[in-house]
Design an enzyme around this catalytic site. Structure first.
Site, PDB file in Angstrom:
ATOM      1  N   CYS A 200       0.848  -1.343  -0.036  1.00 53.72           N
ATOM      2  CA  CYS A 200       0.018   0.021   0.043  1.00 53.72           C
ATOM      3  C   CYS A 200       0.926   1.413  -0.015  1.00 53.72           C
ATOM      4  O   CYS A 200       1.750   1.278  -0.749  1.00 53.72           O
ATOM      5  CB  CYS A 200      -0.871  -0.420   1.253  1.00 53.72           C
ATOM      6  SG  CYS A 200      -2.191   1.201   1.036  1.00 53.72           S
ATOM      7  N   LEU A 201       0.584   2.345   1.061  1.00 55.08           N
ATOM      8  CA  LEU A 201       1.525   3.375   0.939  1.00 55.08           C
ATOM      9  C   LEU A 201       2.809   3.278   1.109  1.00 55.08           C
ATOM     10  O   LEU A 201       3.720   3.817   0.653  1.00 55.08           O
ATOM     11  CB  LEU A 201       0.876   4.329   2.101  1.00 55.08           C
ATOM     12  CG  LEU A 201       1.552   5.485   2.597  1.00 55.08           C
ATOM     13  CD1 LEU A 201       1.723   6.414   1.373  1.00 55.08           C
ATOM     14  CD2 LEU A 201       1.015   6.139   3.710  1.00 55.08           C
TER      15      LEU A 201
END
Length: 557
Positions: free
Chosen positions: A298-299
């Protein structure tokens, strides 16, 4: 309970509860108004929708009154056999689903000219439809009616007590998706043996103890997102990716981010790249003498891509052997329903909201993510906790999800404006770290991008687009954003797709892709081996650990 309610009321009277909101209600009202005006400007299309709806309702009542069975939908809310077998409940179900489909078609017809505005209207409609589902009400849910009869209504009385208790907590309703006492970090979850071997103001570096005599030359370094703790990859032992990798003969390190406080207010994206990812790479190289294979989620994957761009621009690309990005976006042009929150009004309101405390609270982030999957993360808990009075089941993944972390103000401001709103990573030199322009297209590091087919956070088509821009290899895993990552081979679940071709369209890629059963984990480690030296060294034992894994940063309140 009464005392807690009184205290909450007193705080509101004194003004201790801040009035600022992390969103702009006027932007929501404007999106709704623009949608209505846009729809009114298309009377012919609107009339056609109404005629079609009338025909559909005519067909519905003809089948309902004749008792004709309908096909059961693939919707977990209606899994009880009574929704299909009982004509009364079946008609309630089918009328709700038909009305929902018609309203969504109506929303798709209208437009207000902006992606954010259209996404806002879709989001509002979804929240309404999820809330009014017949499963959420005692008198239209067959399971609740059965339970009420069995307990003489005790389930509803106790459920109301749960509601009052949750409201008095000050955290809002639906706080019991899982048993909060079912797991203990370091013992029953996040329990793979290891040691913290480095720490600074932003992260602890955890190294895991080997279980094989020999290990691959290239170490692995995991970079997690900021919004949750790192141990999604180290849940209970049978689901732990960390444990599985160690057993495959890999030296595994992870970045465990600090849970920021007000003192981290000014830590931005660049700080997390340089003091976090790049520093962790240096520490792993120092400890092993080798450039690591990075993997991220993800991030965390977005941060890894930026770090690789920084290293490449400074002629340091050789410090990383390969990189794997899982469920990560580097091109934010296609954010689907998340674009509802990327609006100048919302960003300005959020910045005002952040200014006082210096960070976004984990509870606010959890509410946002829960709203995007309201049926699974909100309304199922409403039914189980407040209507059925069922104890929250132990779930390692939900325990991790609820163990959220904060994000510093400076980071969120830069991430929201520079990356989400302006999409600066798509252009060479559009984004800078420490004065260094970041050009993702110039990264020479071998890369693999893994998307998840049912991902509600990072749509797999958008992740595929990013993979093409990076020149990366690509795998599509089954299931959703979190569950698709936790896919141990022994479970033989979800499946995955591969395709050597890289057509411009993600849908074209899937049409010619080959589906495989089971987990993508072994295929990934084969890819890692193909990018490495295929050599082994004696297992790297830890002799200078600072504290046992998962470390104090992962346990910070």
């Amino acid at each position: 309970m009464t005392r807690r309610l009184s205290e909450a009321a007193e705080k509101m009277m004194r003004g201790d509860i801040k009035a600022s909101l992390p969103f702009d209600p006027f932007a929501i009202a404007q999106a709704s108004t623009d949608f209505a005006l846009g729809l009114a400007a298309r009377p012919a299309d609107l009339l056609e929708v109404q005629i079609t709806a009338a025909q559909q309702w005519g067909d519905f009542w003809t089948k309902a009154l004749s008792g004709q069975p309908t096909e059961a939908p693939r919707d977990r809310r209606f899994a009880s056999p009574q929704w299909q077998d009982d004509p009364y409940f079946r008609s309630i179900r089918d009328s709700y689903l038909l009305a929902s489909e018609q309203l969504r078609d109506l929303v798709s017809l209208g437009t207000n000219g902006t992606d954010s505005g259209n996404a806002t209207v879709r989001f509002l409609l979804d929240q309404y439809l999820n809330a009014v589902a017949p499963t959420n009400f005692a008198h239209t849910n067959p399971e609740v009616l059965k339970r009420t009869k069995e307990t003489n209504g005790a389930n509803l009385v106790q459920g109301f007590a749960h509601l009052m208790e949750d409201m008095a907590s000050g955290k809002g309703i639906v706080q019991r998706r899982t048993d909060p006492d079912a797991f203990e970090k370091g013992k029953t979850i996040a329990a793979t043996p290891g040691q913290v071997v480095f720490q600074n103001d932003l992260f602890q570096l955890v190294q895991y103890a080997p279980t094989t005599d020999k290990v691959a030359v290239e170490p692995l370094l995991y970079v997690s997102p900021l919004v949750n703790r790192f141990y999604m990859i180290d849940l209970v032992p049978r689901q732990s990716l960390v444990k599985w990798l160690v057993e495959q003969g890999r030296t595994v390190f992870v970045v465990s981010w600090v849970n920021p406080t007000e003192k981290h207010k000014d830590k931005g994206v660049g700080d997390y790249v340089l003091e976090g990812v790049v520093e962790a790479i240096g520490q792993v190289r120092q400890r092993t003498g080798q450039s690591p294979d990075l993997f991220s989620f993800c991030l965390g994957g977005t941060l890894v891509a930026i770090a690789l761009g920084y290293l490449a621009a400074n002629k340091r690309a050789a410090e990383v052997n390969s990189a794997t990005l899982i469920g990560s976006l580097v091109d934010f042009a296609d954010m689907r329903d998340w674009s509802a929150f990327v609006h100048e009004g919302h960003l300005a309101a959020l910045e005002d909201h952040l200014e006082a405390q210096g960070y976004i609270d984990s509870l606010e982030l959890q509410r946002l993510f829960a709203a995007m999957r309201a049926n699974d993360l909100i309304w199922s808990s409403v039914v189980n906790h407040y209507l059925l009075d069922k104890p929250a089941p132990p779930s390692d993944l939900l325990y991790w999800f609820e163990d959220g972390a904060r994000i510093p103000a400076a980071f969120l401001k830069s991430y929201n404006r520079d990356l989400l709103l302006e999409n600066k990573l798509k252009d060479p030199a559009g984004f800078e770290v420490g004065g260094t322009p970041i050009d993702l297209a110039a990264i020479p590091t071998p890369m693999l991008v893994i998307a998840l087919k049912d991902d509600h956070v990072s749509a797999w088509q958008a992740v595929y687009s990013g993979a093409r821009s990076l020149g990366a290899d690509f795998i599509l895993g089954g299931s959703g954003h979190n569950a698709g990552v936790i896919n141990p081979p022994a479970a033989n679940k979800h499946g995955f797709w591969t395709n050597k071709a890289r057509p411009a369209s993600a849908d074209e890629w899937l049409e010619t892709a080959r589906r495989h059963e089971g987990s993508w984990w072994p295929t990934w480690t084969e890819w890692l081996s193909g990018k490495g030296s295929k050599k082994t060294v004696p297992a790297r034992k830890i002799e200078d650990g600072m504290e046992p894994a998962p470390g104090s940063y992962a346990k910070m309140p």
